[in-house]
Design a protein around this motif. Structure first.
Motif, PDB file in Angstrom:
ATOM      1  N   PHE A  27      23.914  97.468  66.196  1.00 23.65           N
ATOM      2  CA  PHE A  27      25.042  96.900  65.460  1.00 23.65           C
ATOM      3  C   PHE A  27      26.085  96.306  66.414  1.00 23.65           C
ATOM      4  O   PHE A  27      26.555  95.180  66.220  1.00 23.65           O
ATOM      5  N   LEU A  28      26.441  97.058  67.457  1.00 16.19           N
ATOM      6  CA  LEU A  28      27.430  96.570  68.414  1.00 16.19           C
ATOM      7  C   LEU A  28      26.901  95.373  69.198  1.00 16.19           C
ATOM      8  O   LEU A  28      27.653  94.443  69.522  1.00 16.19           O
ATOM      9  N   GLY A  29      25.602  95.386  69.522  1.00 14.78           N
ATOM     10  CA  GLY A  29      25.015  94.252  70.226  1.00 14.78           C
ATOM     11  C   GLY A  29      25.086  92.981  69.397  1.00 14.78           C
ATOM     12  O   GLY A  29      25.419  91.902  69.903  1.00 14.78           O
ATOM     13  N   PHE A  30      24.781  93.096  68.109  1.00 18.83           N
ATOM     14  CA  PHE A  30      24.864  91.944  67.209  1.00 18.83           C
ATOM     15  C   PHE A  30      26.304  91.429  67.120  1.00 18.83           C
ATOM     16  O   PHE A  30      26.555  90.222  67.209  1.00 18.83           O
ATOM     17  N   LYS A  31      27.251  92.349  66.969  1.00 20.28           N
ATOM     18  CA  LYS A  31      28.662  91.958  66.868  1.00 20.28           C
ATOM     19  C   LYS A  31      29.136  91.279  68.148  1.00 20.28           C
ATOM     20  O   LYS A  31      29.789  90.220  68.105  1.00 20.28           O
ATOM     21  N   ASN A  32      28.832  91.851  69.304  1.00 20.10           N
ATOM     22  CA  ASN A  32      29.306  91.305  70.563  1.00 20.10           C
ATOM     23  C   ASN A  32      28.673  89.959  70.886  1.00 20.10           C
ATOM     24  O   ASN A  32      29.328  89.068  71.445  1.00 20.10           O
ATOM     25  N   ASN A  33      27.397  89.796  70.551  1.00 19.55           N
ATOM     26  CA  ASN A  33      26.746  88.508  70.788  1.00 19.55           C
ATOM     27  C   ASN A  33      27.418  87.400  69.991  1.00 19.55           C
ATOM     28  O   ASN A  33      27.656  86.297  70.505  1.00 19.55           O
ATOM     29  N   ASN A  34      27.710  87.676  68.738  1.00 19.93           N
ATOM     30  CA  ASN A  34      28.354  86.673  67.903  1.00 19.93           C
ATOM     31  C   ASN A  34      29.801  86.432  68.322  1.00 19.93           C
ATOM     32  O   ASN A  34      30.294  85.299  68.250  1.00 19.93           O
ATOM     33  N   ALA A  35      30.489  87.476  68.762  1.00 18.56           N
ATOM     34  CA  ALA A  35      31.858  87.300  69.249  1.00 18.56           C
ATOM     35  C   ALA A  35      31.876  86.451  70.516  1.00 18.56           C
ATOM     36  O   ALA A  35      32.725  85.566  70.679  1.00 18.56           O
ATOM     37  N   TYR A  36      30.925  86.700  71.412  1.00 18.59           N
ATOM     38  CA  TYR A  36      30.860  85.896  72.637  1.00 18.59           C
ATOM     39  C   TYR A  36      30.493  84.454  72.333  1.00 18.59           C
ATOM     40  O   TYR A  36      30.979  83.527  72.999  1.00 18.59           O
ATOM     41  N   ARG A  95      31.460  82.765  69.816  1.00 19.24           N
ATOM     42  CA  ARG A  95      32.708  82.104  69.421  1.00 19.24           C
ATOM     43  C   ARG A  95      33.558  81.770  70.652  1.00 19.24           C
ATOM     44  O   ARG A  95      34.115  80.676  70.749  1.00 19.24           O
ATOM     45  N   TRP A  96      33.653  82.701  71.592  1.00 20.47           N
ATOM     46  CA  TRP A  96      34.421  82.462  72.813  1.00 20.47           C
ATOM     47  C   TRP A  96      33.803  81.322  73.626  1.00 20.47           C
ATOM     48  O   TRP A  96      34.509  80.424  74.086  1.00 20.47           O
ATOM     49  N   TRP A  97      32.491  81.358  73.784  1.00 23.62           N
ATOM     50  CA  TRP A  97      31.823  80.347  74.602  1.00 23.62           C
ATOM     51  C   TRP A  97      31.885  78.974  73.943  1.00 23.62           C
ATOM     52  O   TRP A  97      32.013  77.959  74.635  1.00 23.62           O
ATOM     53  N   GLU A  98      31.816  78.915  72.623  1.00 24.73           N
ATOM     54  CA  GLU A  98      31.945  77.633  71.940  1.00 24.73           C
ATOM     55  C   GLU A  98      33.345  77.058  72.164  1.00 24.73           C
ATOM     56  O   GLU A  98      33.497  75.854  72.400  1.00 24.73           O
ATOM     57  N   GLY A  99      34.367  77.922  72.102  1.00 23.85           N
ATOM     58  CA  GLY A  99      35.721  77.455  72.382  1.00 23.85           C
ATOM     59  C   GLY A  99      35.848  76.898  73.789  1.00 23.85           C
ATOM     60  O   GLY A  99      36.501  75.867  74.011  1.00 23.85           O
ATOM     61  N   ARG A 100      35.205  77.556  74.749  1.00 20.74           N
ATOM     62  CA  ARG A 100      35.264  77.064  76.135  1.00 20.74           C
ATOM     63  C   ARG A 100      34.524  75.738  76.278  1.00 20.74           C
ATOM     64  O   ARG A 100      34.989  74.828  77.002  1.00 20.74           O
ATOM     65  N   LYS A 101      33.400  75.583  75.613  1.00 20.34           N
ATOM     66  CA  LYS A 101      32.657  74.320  75.684  1.00 20.34           C
ATOM     67  C   LYS A 101      33.443  73.185  75.043  1.00 20.34           C
ATOM     68  O   LYS A 101      33.427  72.049  75.539  1.00 20.34           O
ATOM     69  N   ILE A 102      34.122  73.473  73.935  1.00 18.02           N
ATOM     70  CA  ILE A 102      34.921  72.450  73.264  1.00 18.02           C
ATOM     71  C   ILE A 102      36.006  71.929  74.204  1.00 18.02           C
ATOM     72  O   ILE A 102      36.219  70.713  74.330  1.00 18.02           O
ATOM     73  N   TRP A 103      36.690  72.843  74.874  1.00 19.94           N
ATOM     74  CA  TRP A 103      37.753  72.404  75.776  1.00 19.94           C
ATOM     75  C   TRP A 103      37.201  71.793  77.065  1.00 19.94           C
ATOM     76  O   TRP A 103      37.893  71.024  77.735  1.00 19.94           O
ATOM     77  N   GLY A 104      35.975  72.117  77.413  1.00 20.99           N
ATOM     78  CA  GLY A 104      35.335  71.407  78.505  1.00 20.99           C
ATOM     79  C   GLY A 104      35.094  69.947  78.145  1.00 20.99           C
ATOM     80  O   GLY A 104      35.257  69.044  78.973  1.00 20.99           O
ATOM     81  N   GLU A 144      36.368  87.822  69.880  1.00 20.81           N
ATOM     82  CA  GLU A 144      36.047  87.057  68.677  1.00 20.81           C
ATOM     83  C   GLU A 144      37.077  85.974  68.365  1.00 20.81           C
ATOM     84  O   GLU A 144      36.772  85.005  67.678  1.00 20.81           O
ATOM     85  N   ASP A 145      38.310  86.100  68.862  1.00 22.02           N
ATOM     86  CA  ASP A 145      39.355  85.095  68.638  1.00 22.02           C
ATOM     87  C   ASP A 145      39.787  84.529  69.987  1.00 22.02           C
ATOM     88  O   ASP A 145      40.639  85.108  70.667  1.00 22.02           O
TER      89      ASP A 145
END
Length: 299
Positions: A40-49, A51-60, A256-257
């Motif tokens: 459960f925690l692995g699924f949550k953390n993967n999806n949270a990351y 979101r973070w990585w998509e935000g970083r790619k957008i600003w890249g 996640e945010d």
């Protein structure tokens, strides 16, 4: 953690020291729960990351398109007569510096606090409540209108589009160049929209709530599982295991945010200053901004 420490000590005293109660639980009780909780925690953390990585790619992408946009402004807007050279130069400068204002405005716009976010005010470093960083890049009239808009960054893109149209009407930009530059402006709209999608769509609350509940249940059962075989050693062992699962839960919760201006979020301030530096260097302005550090970390 204080609760987990007190619980492990109390279980040890009741079971092993005072021998008041037999509190042992079979190991199979915790092994099944541990496996389910880890998944459960692995699924949550993967999806949270994600979101973070998509935000970083957008600003890249924003960095890349900002450099391209500045190059287009310098090389694609050309005077039709020598007498217009100074006017075109001032026009280019206005659009170049307005783009820097757009980048800073987008950063501040994304860092607005939403009610669903549980981040305490004390955890937000250098909270930005206005658009002061944009003032030096806009005219006084533009800045006054800009501050009263519901979506200030989008307003600046509208101004860029209007000026681009005027340049086309004056003959400073050909048909083909106008289309290519308009495509770059559309990409800035896409970057803003994708950032707003992450900002305005919270991670499902049930994942945050139930992960904390499951970690609490798991950690509460640990002392009862180890007390029979390990004795006093069960206290540090159960606390360490509880700490690991609690950290896994918190890592996902704070990833996640990515636009909340915390130390572990996407470093929007650093990226914005990088864009400002690159754009100014392309234009020929050597007044580069200084990086802003909080506790040794660039936000």
């Amino acid at each position: 953690m204080l609760y987990y420490i007190i619980l492990s000590v109390v279980v040890f005293l009741l079971h092993d020291h005072f021998q008041i109660m037999h509190l042992h639980l079979p190991f199979n009780t915790i092994s099944a729960l541990s496996t389910a909780l880890a998944i459960f925690l692995g699924f949550k953390n993967n999806n949270a990351y994600d979101r973070w990585w998509e935000g970083r790619k957008i600003w890249g992408l924003l960095v890349n398109y900002s450099r391209a946009w500045t190059r287009q402004l310098i090389n694609m807007i050309l005077p039709t007569a020598p007498s217009e050279a100074s006017e075109v130069k001032a026009f280019q400068k206005r659009m170049v510096y307005r783009h820097i204002a757009f980048v800073h405005a987008l950063r501040v716009f994304l860092r607005r606090t939403h009610g669903y976010n549980e981040t305490r005010q004390s955890e937000i470093y250098q909270e930005e409540n206005d658009y002061a960083d944009t003032k030096s890049f806009l005219s006084e009239r533009e800045f006054q209108l800009f501050c009263h808009k519901n979506n200030p960054p989008n307003y600046l893109l509208e101004l860029q589009g209007e000026d681009l149209r005027r340049a086309f009407e004056r003959g400073w930009v050909s048909d083909f160049r106008f289309v290519k530059m308009e495509e770059t402006l559309v990409e800035f709209n896409n970057i803003q929209g994708r950032s707003e999608r992450i900002k305005n769509t919270p991670f499902p609350r049930q994942y945050s709530f139930f992960s904390r509940v499951f970690v609490f249940i798991h950690a509460s059962l640990l002392p009862f599982v180890f007390i029979e075989e390990l004795g006093w050693v069960s206290m540090p062992i159960s606390v360490i295991i509880s700490f690991v699962f609690l950290c896994l839960d918190l890592v996902g919760e704070r990833s996640e945010d990515p636009f909340e201006n915390r130390l572990e979020d996407v470093p929007l301030t650093d990226i914005s200053l990088t864009i400002e530096t690159n754009v100014k260097e392309q234009w020929g302005d050597k007044d580069f901004p200084k990086k802003k550090n909080v506790e040794g970390v660039v936000l």
